[in-house]
Structure formats: C-alpha cells, structure tokens
Design a protein around this motif. Structure first.
Motif, PDB file in Angstrom:
ATOM      1  N   THR A 149       0.913  -1.151  -0.123  1.00 24.20           N
ATOM      2  CA  THR A 149       0.074   0.015   0.003  1.00 24.20           C
ATOM      3  C   THR A 149       0.915   1.235  -0.081  1.00 24.20           C
ATOM      4  OG1 THR A 149      -1.683  -1.171   1.025  1.00 24.20           O
ATOM      5  CG2 THR A 149      -1.899   1.182   1.153  1.00 24.20           C
ATOM      6  N   ILE A 150       0.827   2.260  -0.940  1.00 20.75           N
ATOM      7  CA  ILE A 150       1.336   3.170  -1.049  1.00 20.75           C
ATOM      8  C   ILE A 150       0.497   4.640  -1.174  1.00 20.75           C
ATOM      9  CG2 ILE A 150       3.492   2.280  -2.311  1.00 20.75           C
ATOM     10  CD1 ILE A 150       2.631   3.820  -4.624  1.00 20.75           C
ATOM     11  N   SER A 151       0.824   5.921  -0.998  1.00 20.45           N
ATOM     12  CA  SER A 151       0.132   6.757  -1.312  1.00 20.45           C
ATOM     13  C   SER A 151       1.029   7.890  -1.800  1.00 20.45           C
ATOM     14  CB  SER A 151      -0.410   7.329   0.118  1.00 20.45           C
ATOM     15  OG  SER A 151       0.447   7.707   1.113  1.00 20.45           O
ATOM     16  N   GLY A 152       0.576   8.916  -2.611  1.00 24.75           N
ATOM     17  CA  GLY A 152       1.320   9.880  -3.177  1.00 24.75           C
ATOM     18  C   GLY A 152       0.565  10.663  -4.442  1.00 24.75           C
ATOM     19  N   VAL A 153       1.516  11.559  -4.852  1.00 27.00           N
ATOM     20  CA  VAL A 153       0.776  12.360  -6.053  1.00 27.00           C
ATOM     21  C   VAL A 153       0.831  11.634  -7.486  1.00 27.00           C
ATOM     22  CG1 VAL A 153       1.053  14.509  -7.114  1.00 27.00           C
ATOM     23  CG2 VAL A 153       1.628  14.633  -4.750  1.00 27.00           C
ATOM     24  N   VAL A 154      -0.355  11.799  -8.201  1.00 28.17           N
ATOM     25  CA  VAL A 154      -0.272  11.265  -9.433  1.00 28.17           C
ATOM     26  C   VAL A 154       0.510  12.413 -10.400  1.00 28.17           C
ATOM     27  CG1 VAL A 154      -1.415  10.410 -11.458  1.00 28.17           C
ATOM     28  CG2 VAL A 154      -2.669   9.897  -9.004  1.00 28.17           C
ATOM     29  N   LYS A 155       1.890  11.816 -10.606  1.00 27.89           N
ATOM     30  CA  LYS A 155       2.599  12.915 -11.579  1.00 27.89           C
ATOM     31  C   LYS A 155       2.519  12.753 -13.103  1.00 27.89           C
ATOM     32  CE  LYS A 155       6.033  13.388  -7.930  1.00 27.89           C
ATOM     33  NZ  LYS A 155       7.345  13.356  -7.582  1.00 27.89           N
ATOM     34  N   ASP A 156       1.998  11.498 -13.433  1.00 30.38           N
ATOM     35  CA  ASP A 156       1.830  11.345 -14.733  1.00 30.38           C
ATOM     36  C   ASP A 156       0.820  10.271 -15.245  1.00 30.38           C
ATOM     37  OD1 ASP A 156       2.012  11.895 -17.530  1.00 30.38           O
ATOM     38  OD2 ASP A 156       4.144  11.190 -17.964  1.00 30.38           O
ATOM     39  N   LYS A 157       0.182  10.111 -16.302  1.00 33.37           N
ATOM     40  CA  LYS A 157      -0.792   9.172 -16.619  1.00 33.37           C
ATOM     41  C   LYS A 157      -0.709   8.782 -18.061  1.00 33.37           C
ATOM     42  CE  LYS A 157      -5.851   8.702 -16.884  1.00 33.37           C
ATOM     43  NZ  LYS A 157      -7.288   9.307 -16.311  1.00 33.37           N
ATOM     44  N   LYS A 158      -0.770   7.489 -18.314  1.00 35.06           N
ATOM     45  CA  LYS A 158      -0.677   7.040 -20.005  1.00 35.06           C
ATOM     46  C   LYS A 158      -1.843   6.143 -20.045  1.00 35.06           C
ATOM     47  CE  LYS A 158       4.266   7.908 -20.100  1.00 35.06           C
ATOM     48  NZ  LYS A 158       5.666   7.195 -20.405  1.00 35.06           N
ATOM     49  N   GLU A 159      -2.404   6.257 -21.055  1.00 34.84           N
ATOM     50  CA  GLU A 159      -3.464   5.268 -21.495  1.00 34.84           C
ATOM     51  C   GLU A 159      -2.886   4.335 -22.516  1.00 34.84           C
ATOM     52  OE1 GLU A 159      -6.481   5.058 -20.701  1.00 34.84           O
ATOM     53  OE2 GLU A 159      -6.812   7.142 -19.274  1.00 34.84           O
ATOM     54  N   LYS A 160      -2.778   3.152 -22.258  1.00 38.74           N
ATOM     55  CA  LYS A 160      -2.251   1.936 -22.823  1.00 38.74           C
ATOM     56  C   LYS A 160      -3.411   1.232 -23.516  1.00 38.74           C
ATOM     57  CE  LYS A 160       2.188   2.537 -21.448  1.00 38.74           C
ATOM     58  NZ  LYS A 160       3.276   2.947 -22.087  1.00 38.74           N
ATOM     59  N   ASP A 161      -3.041   0.294 -24.646  1.00 38.57           N
ATOM     60  CA  ASP A 161      -4.082  -0.647 -24.856  1.00 38.57           C
ATOM     61  C   ASP A 161      -5.026  -1.302 -23.941  1.00 38.57           C
ATOM     62  OD1 ASP A 161      -3.643   0.362 -27.522  1.00 38.57           O
ATOM     63  OD2 ASP A 161      -2.130  -1.207 -27.979  1.00 38.57           O
ATOM     64  N   LYS A 162      -4.335  -1.928 -23.110  1.00 36.20           N
ATOM     65  CA  LYS A 162      -4.932  -2.814 -22.039  1.00 36.20           C
ATOM     66  C   LYS A 162      -5.089  -2.583 -20.805  1.00 36.20           C
ATOM     67  CE  LYS A 162      -3.705  -6.938 -24.897  1.00 36.20           C
ATOM     68  NZ  LYS A 162      -2.974  -8.056 -25.114  1.00 36.20           N
ATOM     69  N   TYR A 163      -4.366  -1.396 -20.366  1.00 31.67           N
ATOM     70  CA  TYR A 163      -4.217  -0.930 -18.865  1.00 31.67           C
ATOM     71  C   TYR A 163      -4.040   0.717 -18.895  1.00 31.67           C
ATOM     72  CZ  TYR A 163       0.536  -1.413 -19.632  1.00 31.67           C
ATOM     73  OH  TYR A 163       2.041  -1.316 -20.199  1.00 31.67           O
TER      74      TYR A 163
END
Length: 390
Positions: free
Chosen positions: A6-20
């Motif tokens: 279990t971790i917590s933190g800021v979402v620094k980037d987001k990438k939309e892949k084909d399956k995830y």
C-alpha cells in the motif's frame, strides 16, 4: 517474490495504454488493468496492489525489471484499489495543461496530431505501428523522442519571444520554463541531458565563458549515474549521450570535408550510436542520411507552427486555421517522402541475431582512435600548436 503493498502519493503522470492505464505515483509505476477508477494527474491517492519482483521480471531476452530500474522507478505495482485522499495544485495545473495541449492538437490536426504530440509532449503511444516503423527504417526515430533537437528549438523560440538572454531575469525565465516543461513531458535521461545541456550553454553565453561540450556532457552523465547506477542500462540514456558525444567529437572533423551540416551531423551521430541500434533493435538504416535531410530542416518549422497554433487558438480562429493548414501540409509532405524512403528494400538491413562481439570490437577501435587523437592534440598543445591536426 511478489508482495502486497500500500502506497500513497501524487499522481505525476498518466498514460493510456491499449490494455491498461499507467500512473506514476511516489516513484512507482502503477498499472491499472481494471480501469474502474478515473484518476487524474495531480490527485493524491492511496493505492493497494501487488508489487512485482523486478529481479524476476523479464520477457524473452528483455530484462523488463532492469529497464524499470534504469528509468529511475522504485518498482512496478499492479493495482486493485485506488482512493483519492487529496489534491496537489502544482501537478494538477501541469496535468491539465498537458491534457489541454494534447486534446487541442488532436482537435486541430486530427491524424497529424500523433506526430506533434510525440515531438512536443513525448506522447508516443498514439503513433501507429506503421508510423513507428517508418521512422525506424529511415533512421529518424530520434525526431519522435524528445531530445536536444527539440529542447534546442523550444529554447530558441523562448529566447526570441523574451528578446534574447541578456538579463539575469530572462535567464531565470528560460530555466523556469524548461524545468516546468521537463516535469510535463517526464524526466527521462535524454530529456534531462538535453535540458541541462542547453541551460549550461545559455549560462556560459550569459557569463561570457567558454563552454566545453564534452566536459559538460561528462558532468551530466556522471551526476545521473551516481544518482541511479541502473541509468547506464537505459537505451534512451545510451543513445542520447553517445549521439551527443559523437556529434561533439566527429562533426568538426566531417564538416571540413562535406561542408553540409545536416549530412555531417547525421554521419557523426551514427558513428557511436550505430552499434547500439544494431544490437538492440536488430537493424541498420542505410538511408538515415536521406531521411534526416528530409525531416531536420522542417522539424523546427513544424514545432514552432504547432506552438503558435495552440497559442492563437483561443485568440483568433481564422489565423489558427491558416497556420494549421500550412503545418498539416508540411507534415503530410514529410510523411509522404519518408514513407517512400522506408519502402526502399536496400535502405534497411534487418539483422536476425546481432553479435555482441562485433559491437565490442567496433567500440574498441573507435575509442582507441579517439584516445590516440586526444593524446596527439595534448602533445601539440604542449608545443603551443593549438587545435586538431587531421
């Protein structure tokens, strides 16, 4: 072995892949295969999932675990639960601006937006397999990966807009913008190298000091390796630094013979990078010189027009349409020519089983030559003969 974490933190980037969907949180790569949650850049989240054992994470001959370490990540987590617990305003604004640029380019340029988003935002996932193969076969893949070429073009544009770097506050503006840009596109080794290289160059100009390119390059590489020794295994790091070293060392030699900078720089860059490309990607682009002659003169124009179109989009739609029309035609022309070059059979040599022995022999010979030339130069300088004698 794999463990629950279990971790917590800021979402620094987001990438939309084909399956995830992939997130970067607290230094971890988080893969969300279920896609139940709409998580945004800038949100502070709590994540529960399965932490993969990087030492045992590989596919065929590719050590994916080592690759993740080489990119500076702590580990890879396959998530099963997210909970939003807060918001970081700084990364929220960065994320919104990046998504705004990506979506606006998609709206204005349609199919051509894939190329623009890869050049300006480092978003290469939207490129089709055909596009990626075209750039690979023509030896122009460096154009769709943010590097010194791209950061140099952006720095020149910023310097022009603020009317030169002749005041300390202008230098600070340039550094601040490039720092924010590097956060937005991701701190890959090639981007860090490119941005710090350009900043040191402008700093040297501002202070009226001479700058030694190879010393600067060595300093940046040393800092990155000390910070993360696995960086040495990163292909982006290897190609970026070897290409820059190769240009710094060999371009001044080749340019005296050819007198054409694009050809000279392309040949120079390939001298130290070709063995890596041969061994890792199993191919050699024989027509890379021709491919670069096609694309290099236009990449600066395309990037600048793309930036102007997004700046003017909210101000004057008619002028924006004219800029987009010109830019799309430039991109289509470049694509058309590169596609024709990529289809030339003799232009690309596919290697089924690359041999590491050939790579070692090549580098031993090349670096022996470079060391010999350096020793010769130092002896000449001791005798008060300045410069390289060819």
């Amino acid at each position: 072995s794999d463990i629950d974490i279990t971790i917590s933190g800021v979402v620094k980037d987001k990438k939309e892949k084909d399956k995830y969907t992939q997130y970067i949180i607290d230094g971890y790569l988080i893969n969300d295969y279920k896609r139940k949650y709409d998580i945004k850049i800038g949100q502070i989240v709590k994540v529960e999932g399965n932490l993969k054992d990087l030492d045992k994470l590989g596919f065929d001959d590719f050590d994916y675990g080592r690759y993740i370490k080489s990119c500076g990540y702590k580990g890879l987590i396959n998530s099963n639960y997210f909970k939003v617990i807060g918001k970081n305003k700084f990364y929220t604004y960065i994320g919104k601006f990046k998504i705004y640029m990506r979506d606006t380019f998609r709206y204005l340029y349609k199919d051509s937006s894939n190329f623009i988003n890869s050049c300006l935002l480092g978003i290469k996932d939207d490129l089709t397999e055909e596009e990626s193969e075209m750039f690979s076969r023509t030896g122009t893949s460096h154009v769709i990966a943010i590097s010194g070429l791209h950061t140099g073009i952006i720095c020149v544009l910023i310097a022009y807009i603020i009317r030169g770097i002749n005041k300390i506050y202008k230098l600070c503006i340039l550094i601040a913008i490039m720092f924010l840009y590097s956060i937005m596109v991701g701190f890959s080794p090639s981007i860090i190298r490119a941005i710090f290289f350009v900043i040191i160059m402008y700093l040297a100009v501002f202070l009226f000091k001479k700058r030694d390119g190879i010393t600067t390059l060595s300093l940046i590489a040393s800092v990155l390796i000390i910070n993360n020794p696995y960086t040495m295994y990163n292909i982006s790091f290897q190609l970026s630094f070897l290409a820059t070293l190769s240009i710094l060392y060999f371009n001044k030699i080749i340019i005296k013979k050819l007198k054409f900078n694009i050809i000279s720089m392309t040949i120079a860059a390939n001298i130290l990078t070709m063995p890596i490309v041969y061994y890792v990607f199993g191919g050699i682009a024989l027509l890379s010189i021709l491919g670069n002659i096609v694309i290099i003169p236009f990449i600066g124009i395309i990037m600048n027009l793309s930036i102007f179109s997004i700046l003017l989009f909210e101000i004057n739609l008619n002028i924006t349409k004219v800029i987009v029309y010109i830019n799309k035609n430039l991109i289509n022309m470049v694509y058309y020519i590169l596609d024709k070059i990529s289809k030339i059979e003799i232009g690309y040599i596919q290697v089924e089983n690359p041999n590491i022995i050939y790579v070692i022999i090549y580098y031993v010979l090349i670096f022996s030559y470079m060391i010999y030339k350096e020793i010769k130069t130092m002896k000449e300088q001791e005798n008060e003969i300045q410069g390289y004698c060819l």
